[in-house]
Design a protein around this motif. Structure first.
Motif, PDB file in Angstrom:
ATOM      1  N   GLU A  69     -25.210 -18.421  36.613  1.00 37.57           N
ATOM      2  CA  GLU A  69     -25.592 -17.259  36.108  1.00 37.57           C
ATOM      3  C   GLU A  69     -25.792 -15.673  35.926  1.00 37.57           C
ATOM      4  OE1 GLU A  69     -29.629 -17.973  35.101  1.00 37.57           O
ATOM      5  OE2 GLU A  69     -29.364 -20.169  33.921  1.00 37.57           O
ATOM      6  N   GLY A  70     -24.828 -15.536  37.119  1.00 37.40           N
ATOM      7  CA  GLY A  70     -25.133 -13.512  37.412  1.00 37.40           C
ATOM      8  C   GLY A  70     -23.548 -13.574  36.796  1.00 37.40           C
ATOM      9  N   ALA A  71     -23.601 -12.009  37.193  1.00 34.75           N
ATOM     10  CA  ALA A  71     -22.532 -11.551  35.990  1.00 34.75           C
ATOM     11  C   ALA A  71     -21.112 -11.803  37.487  1.00 34.75           C
ATOM     12  CB  ALA A  71     -22.904  -9.877  36.671  1.00 34.75           C
ATOM     13  N   SER A  72     -20.276 -11.288  36.966  1.00 41.68           N
ATOM     14  CA  SER A  72     -18.222 -11.242  38.234  1.00 41.68           C
ATOM     15  C   SER A  72     -17.558 -11.124  37.588  1.00 41.68           C
ATOM     16  CB  SER A  72     -17.966 -13.237  37.551  1.00 41.68           C
ATOM     17  OG  SER A  72     -17.993 -13.107  36.168  1.00 41.68           O
ATOM     18  N   ALA A  73     -16.686 -10.131  38.138  1.00 41.34           N
ATOM     19  CA  ALA A  73     -15.808  -9.594  38.297  1.00 41.34           C
ATOM     20  C   ALA A  73     -14.762  -9.472  38.677  1.00 41.34           C
ATOM     21  CB  ALA A  73     -16.232  -8.005  38.611  1.00 41.34           C
ATOM     22  N   ARG A  74     -13.328  -9.969  38.304  1.00 40.49           N
ATOM     23  CA  ARG A  74     -12.538 -10.700  38.889  1.00 40.49           C
ATOM     24  C   ARG A  74     -10.947  -9.181  38.897  1.00 40.49           C
ATOM     25  NH1 ARG A  74      -9.796 -15.550  36.254  1.00 40.49           N
ATOM     26  NH2 ARG A  74     -11.450 -16.840  37.663  1.00 40.49           N
ATOM     27  N   LEU A  75     -11.384  -9.057  39.979  1.00 40.29           N
ATOM     28  CA  LEU A  75      -9.856  -7.757  40.749  1.00 40.29           C
ATOM     29  C   LEU A  75      -9.101  -8.457  40.732  1.00 40.29           C
ATOM     30  CD1 LEU A  75     -12.352  -6.068  43.390  1.00 40.29           C
ATOM     31  CD2 LEU A  75     -12.432  -5.805  41.047  1.00 40.29           C
ATOM     32  N   VAL A  76      -7.744  -8.211  39.728  1.00 39.55           N
ATOM     33  CA  VAL A  76      -6.802  -8.407  39.621  1.00 39.55           C
ATOM     34  C   VAL A  76      -6.021  -7.509  39.876  1.00 39.55           C
ATOM     35  CG1 VAL A  76      -4.913  -8.886  38.083  1.00 39.55           C
ATOM     36  CG2 VAL A  76      -7.520  -9.364  37.650  1.00 39.55           C
ATOM     37  N   PHE A  77      -5.063  -7.510  40.901  1.00 37.76           N
ATOM     38  CA  PHE A  77      -3.986  -6.870  41.966  1.00 37.76           C
ATOM     39  C   PHE A  77      -2.320  -6.993  41.483  1.00 37.76           C
ATOM     40  CE2 PHE A  77      -7.399  -8.235  44.422  1.00 37.76           C
ATOM     41  CZ  PHE A  77      -8.303  -6.657  44.271  1.00 37.76           C
ATOM     42  N   ILE A  78      -1.914  -5.968  40.416  1.00 44.91           N
ATOM     43  CA  ILE A  78      -0.321  -5.733  40.681  1.00 44.91           C
ATOM     44  C   ILE A  78       0.780  -4.996  41.327  1.00 44.91           C
ATOM     45  CG2 ILE A  78       1.178  -5.487  39.007  1.00 44.91           C
ATOM     46  CD1 ILE A  78      -1.098  -6.014  36.783  1.00 44.91           C
ATOM     47  N   ALA A  79       1.383  -5.714  42.222  1.00 44.83           N
ATOM     48  CA  ALA A  79       2.171  -4.956  43.110  1.00 44.83           C
ATOM     49  C   ALA A  79       3.202  -4.255  42.317  1.00 44.83           C
ATOM     50  CB  ALA A  79       3.227  -5.420  43.790  1.00 44.83           C
ATOM     51  N   PRO A  80       3.266  -3.187  42.739  1.00 41.10           N
ATOM     52  CA  PRO A  80       4.154  -1.285  41.739  1.00 41.10           C
ATOM     53  C   PRO A  80       5.816  -2.698  41.960  1.00 41.10           C
ATOM     54  CG  PRO A  80       3.181  -0.663  43.928  1.00 41.10           C
ATOM     55  CD  PRO A  80       2.991  -2.203  44.152  1.00 41.10           C
ATOM     56  N   ASP A  81       6.688  -1.422  40.864  1.00 43.49           N
ATOM     57  CA  ASP A  81       7.824  -2.849  40.535  1.00 43.49           C
ATOM     58  C   ASP A  81       8.572  -2.411  41.931  1.00 43.49           C
ATOM     59  OD1 ASP A  81       6.943  -3.118  37.932  1.00 43.49           O
ATOM     60  OD2 ASP A  81       7.833  -1.231  37.449  1.00 43.49           O
ATOM     61  N   GLY A  82       9.419  -4.081  42.105  1.00 43.95           N
ATOM     62  CA  GLY A  82       9.798  -4.074  43.641  1.00 43.95           C
ATOM     63  C   GLY A  82       9.576  -4.832  44.337  1.00 43.95           C
ATOM     64  N   GLU A  83       7.603  -4.624  44.238  1.00 41.89           N
ATOM     65  CA  GLU A  83       7.610  -5.230  45.998  1.00 41.89           C
ATOM     66  C   GLU A  83       6.290  -6.007  45.493  1.00 41.89           C
ATOM     67  OE1 GLU A  83       4.911  -1.616  47.074  1.00 41.89           O
ATOM     68  OE2 GLU A  83       6.604  -0.049  46.872  1.00 41.89           O
ATOM     69  N   LYS A  84       5.472  -6.907  46.925  1.00 40.02           N
ATOM     70  CA  LYS A  84       4.931  -7.689  46.612  1.00 40.02           C
ATOM     71  C   LYS A  84       3.357  -7.411  47.260  1.00 40.02           C
ATOM     72  CE  LYS A  84       8.287 -11.277  46.811  1.00 40.02           C
ATOM     73  NZ  LYS A  84       9.085 -12.440  47.844  1.00 40.02           N
ATOM     74  N   VAL A  85       2.352  -8.061  46.547  1.00 42.84           N
ATOM     75  CA  VAL A  85       1.288  -7.890  46.426  1.00 42.84           C
ATOM     76  C   VAL A  85       1.464  -7.685  48.210  1.00 42.84           C
ATOM     77  CG1 VAL A  85      -0.029  -7.798  44.970  1.00 42.84           C
ATOM     78  CG2 VAL A  85      -0.044 -10.201  46.182  1.00 42.84           C
ATOM     79  N   THR A  86       1.933  -9.320  48.755  1.00 42.69           N
ATOM     80  CA  THR A  86       1.751  -9.649  50.058  1.00 42.69           C
ATOM     81  C   THR A  86       2.447  -8.691  50.892  1.00 42.69           C
ATOM     82  OG1 THR A  86       3.835 -10.624  50.016  1.00 42.69           O
ATOM     83  CG2 THR A  86       1.638 -11.984  49.769  1.00 42.69           C
ATOM     84  N   ALA A  87       2.699  -7.611  50.131  1.00 39.99           N
ATOM     85  CA  ALA A  87       3.444  -6.461  51.145  1.00 39.99           C
ATOM     86  C   ALA A  87       2.366  -5.848  52.293  1.00 39.99           C
ATOM     87  CB  ALA A  87       3.971  -5.353  50.848  1.00 39.99           C
ATOM     88  N   THR A  88       2.726  -5.552  53.608  1.00 40.29           N
ATOM     89  CA  THR A  88       1.604  -5.116  54.942  1.00 40.29           C
ATOM     90  C   THR A  88       0.554  -3.855  54.123  1.00 40.29           C
ATOM     91  OG1 THR A  88       3.235  -5.509  56.781  1.00 40.29           O
ATOM     92  CG2 THR A  88       1.109  -4.052  56.938  1.00 40.29           C
ATOM     93  N   GLN A  89       1.163  -3.111  53.748  1.00 39.35           N
ATOM     94  CA  GLN A  89       0.351  -1.820  53.006  1.00 39.35           C
ATOM     95  C   GLN A  89      -0.540  -2.285  52.157  1.00 39.35           C
ATOM     96  OE1 GLN A  89       2.764   1.468  51.677  1.00 39.35           O
ATOM     97  NE2 GLN A  89       0.969   2.675  50.907  1.00 39.35           N
ATOM     98  N   ASN A  90      -0.070  -3.056  51.381  1.00 38.58           N
ATOM     99  CA  ASN A  90      -0.786  -3.278  49.876  1.00 38.58           C
ATOM    100  C   ASN A  90      -1.741  -4.724  49.967  1.00 38.58           C
ATOM    101  OD1 ASN A  90       0.949  -1.992  48.158  1.00 38.58           O
ATOM    102  ND2 ASN A  90       2.563  -3.898  47.457  1.00 38.58           N
TER     103      ASN A  90
END
Length: 745
Positions: A69-90
């Motif tokens: 019953e609690g609140a929730s927030a879904r954080l959506v991460f979008i990598a810059p063009d040509g990159e992936k979210v799995t890249a070390t820095q991201n």
């Protein structure tokens, strides 16, 4: 009724100071209570008796403290063009953000997307769900600021972060400027109608006071009865529109009575006794229709209906008391300028004048319709029928993040998840399995999971999560289609249809819930309630109009005309909000199913408004007919007396309702548009064209009533015939008129 209201109007005029001070005191008391009242709760969409609600209740019972019953927030991460979210820095930025989000004092958990396999196949999108232990309304500013700060820091690195869920949901704009525009248009219409600033301002002033009392009352009682600001939106919409219209009818009738030569106190009493009687009837129809929304058994809908009904009751009470009291302070100010200056003599109303009266636009239009009733009738019916055709393809649903403007982060998060994980990701089905009576809970849940996963249209099924007692488990099934797609509705029906065989095989029971299933259940419940509710409302219309006009054919004609206007309005809503024709002009960025409660609202509210125009217009026609005029001439006389006021009232309603189209909240936008076009069709096509055409074709038969029914029906005297007989105008021949009481002012 007319005689009683005559006395009410006279007393309000005489005790105007007391009446005015009482309403000011009521407004002040309600305002003080609203300031001191706790904050209103969030709207809840509880649906007693529906499967999705039962499943949610079971999950809440078997998984205590899970934050369901609690609140929730879904954080959506979008990598810059040509990159992936799995890249070390991201990846480092995302993990840091999730860690900071999880440290919040009210946070239950924050899921690492790399550990939970919450990364899209192409690596462009990932998401993390942050669950709170309290509802969204109970989140502290510190909790919100901590999450927002962490998100801003991640964005500064070049990573795009969007936020879905209800924890930080963007609040829709109040639409105050659009509503103010509606009031401004109403003021212009009133000024043109009356030719007096005071006459134009009085209905606006009393309507605003009525809305003030209603809204402060709703806020004051919000925490006690669960009334939120969204609940009160419909109340403010109808309270403002009805308040202006009802005061307009009384002020207009007061001016007519003054034109006949009556003193101010007598003119006020007669106006309240005649137009006020019609106001009471019209308000009663709106209240009954709104209160009837409770039969659908949706708590939120019941609250909205009863709150709006209360606002209409206050509008009626103000019209019967405060309006005559204010007229007592300025008895001449509301008259036209030429009348106040003495350059124009008053003349008896056309409805009471057997001689040739001055023509106006209303009487000229009525003469045209009376001469050519059949073409006018066919054109009106065929036109409304053509507009109503799209209503046959009506699809119901509930608006979600997909219906929000692209300027909101919730909409961008929705689109990113759909692109990265498929259109069905935003509407997963939650399967709640009850294994209390199962000998092998793990095997039972495994069987159910496999059977659901093998269903056409399901792309994935999550591993089962058991509670501590291991007597319940939750499975998430992801469809291949979006939450609003018709294929998703068929999928839910298929899974539920195959359930008996699956449950027998697994020796356990399960139910489907989640936002998608809940919206489907919600829509089906409304759809099943629509036809019975429509039958009740139409039947009520026939009974009420039978009492008012003491005729059988007139109520039947009114009910059929009402059905035409409602169906045409629904067709227009479908064309714009479902098919997208002209949607850009109204700021609709995403079309789809129509909000589930919209047709019910439309049926109930338009019923009341349609009966308003029917009573105010046809009662003047009947009045002329009863006074001896032939049917065709009675139609012309009735239009001469009332068409201008009815047109002004309709334009005001349209202006007020159109103001809510500017709301950023899709639910309010659809309701505002639907009501505006419904009033347009009902007032200008049905009441102004179809009604006089039908009456002209029927002739004397329109006003016939069997003798046995005439003796059986009570005489409610909505039109004030008793007052008409008792108070004859000063211009009548001696011996036929009654002395007019002197004005004591």
């Amino acid at each position: 009724m007319a005689t009683f209201l005559y006395q009410v109007g006279r007393m309000a005029f005489r005790w105007r100071w007391l009446v005015t001070l009482l309403w000011v005191a009521v407004l002040a008391a309600a305002g003080f209570a609203a300031v001191k009242a706790p904050a209103a709760p969030d709207d809840g969409f509880a649906m007693p008796g529906l499967e999705s609600q039962k499943a949610f209740d079971l999950m809440d019972e078997r998984f205590p403290g899970s934050g369901a019953e609690g609140a929730s927030a879904r954080l959506v991460f979008i990598a810059p063009d040509g990159e992936k979210v799995t890249a070390t820095q991201n990846k480092a930025v995302i993990e840091e953000l999730v860690g900071e989000a999880g440290d919040g004092s009210q946070v239950v958990r924050a899921v690492d997307p790399f550990q939970a396999d919450a990364v899209s196949a192409d690596g462009s999108v990932a998401y993390s769900t942050v669950t709170f232990e309290v509802a969204a309304a109970d989140l502290t500013d510190a909790s919100k600021e901590q999450l927002e700060t962490a998100v801003d820091q991640a964005r500064d690195t070049g990573l795009t972060v969007e936020i879905g869920g209800n924890a930080l949901a963007t609040q829709p704009a109040a639409g105050g400027s659009a509503e103010a525009m509606g009031i401004a248009v109403a003021a212009v219409v009133l000024l043109i109608t009356f030719g007096s600033m005071a006459a134009a301002g009085l209905p606006l002033l009393t309507a605003i006071i009525g809305v003030g009392v209603s809204m402060t009352g709703i806020i004051a009682l919000g925490s006690t009865f669960g009334l939120s600001l969204t609940t009160g939106t419909l109340a403010s919409m109808l309270g403002l529109a009805c308040g202006i219209d009802y005061a307009l009818f009384v002020v207009s009738r007061y001016r007519e009575e003054r034109a006949k030569g009556h003193a101010p106190d007598e003119a006020v009493a007669l106006a309240v006794g005649t137009a006020g009687s019609a106001v009471v009837f019209a308000g009663l129809t709106v209240v009954i229709a709104l209160a009837g929304l409770s039969v659908v058994d949706i708590p939120m809908l019941t609250k909205m209906g009863l709150s709006a009904a209360g606002a209409v009751v206050i509008a009626v009470l103000i019209c019967l008391t405060l309006v005559p009291a204010l007229l007592g302070f300025w008895p001449k100010a509301v008259l036209a300028r030429r009348v106040r200056k003495g350059t124009k003599r008053g003349r008896p109303d056309a409805g009471h004048d057997r001689g040739r009266s001055t023509e106006n636009a209303g009487s000229r239009w009525a003469r045209l319709v009376v001469r050519r009733p059949l073409p006018v009738l066919l054109l009106g019916v065929v036109g409304l029928g053509a507009v109503a055709l799209p209503a046959t393809g009506l699809q119901l649903g509930m608006p979600g993040d997909e219906s929000k403007p692209t300027s909101t982060t919730e909409r961008r998060a929705y689109d990113a998840l759909a692109d990265g994980f498929g259109p069905g990701f935003n509407g997963p089905l939650t399967v709640v399995v009850d294994t209390r009576n199962s000998d092998d809970p793990e095997a039972a849940v495994s069987t159910i999971s496999k059977e659901i996963g093998a269903t056409d249209g399901i792309v994935s099924v999550s591993p089962a999560q058991f509670n501590q007692a291991r007597d319940a488990a939750v499975i998430t099934a992801t469809p291949s289609t979006s939450p609003t797609d018709a294929a998703t509705i068929d999928l839910v029906k298929t899974i539920r249809g195959e359930r008996p065989a699956v449950e027998q095989q697994a020796s356990a029971t399960y139910e489907i819930t989640g936002s998608t299933a809940a919206n489907i259940d919600f829509a089906q419940k409304f759809q099943s309630a629509l036809v019975p509710y429509l039958i009740v409302v139409v039947g009520l219309a026939i009974v009420l109009l039978l009492l008012v006009f003491r005729s059988i054919l007139v109520p039947l004609k009114a009910a059929l005309g009402y059905l035409l206007s409602v169906l045409a309005a629904l067709g227009a809503v479908v064309m714009v909000f479902q098919h997208g024709h002209g949607a850009e002009l109204l700021g609709v960025e995403q079309t789809g199913p129509i909000m589930s409660m919209m047709p019910i609202f439309l049926v109930g509210i338009v019923f009341g408004l349609a009966m308003d125009y029917e009573v105010f217009l046809v009662s003047r026609i009947r009045e002329a007919y009863v006074h001896g005029e032939r049917p065709g001439q009675a139609i012309v006389s009735g239009f001469r007396s009332s068409s201008r006021v009815v047109v002004a009232a309709a334009l005001i309603m349209i202006a007020v309702f159109s103001g809510f189209i500017g709301s950023a909240e899709s639910m309010i936008k659809v309701i505002g548009f639907g009501l505006a076009v419904a009033v347009l069709f009902d007032a200008f096509v049905v009441r102004m064209a179809i009604v006089p055409a039908v009456l002209a074709l029927l002739g004397d038969r329109a006003w016939r009533l069997p003798r046995w029914l005439d003796r059986f029906l009570p005489n409610v005297d909505i039109e004030g015939e008793a007052l008409t007989r008792k108070h004859t105008t000063p211009d009548a021949p001696a011996g036929q008129r009654e002395s007019v009481p002197a004005y004591r002012g």
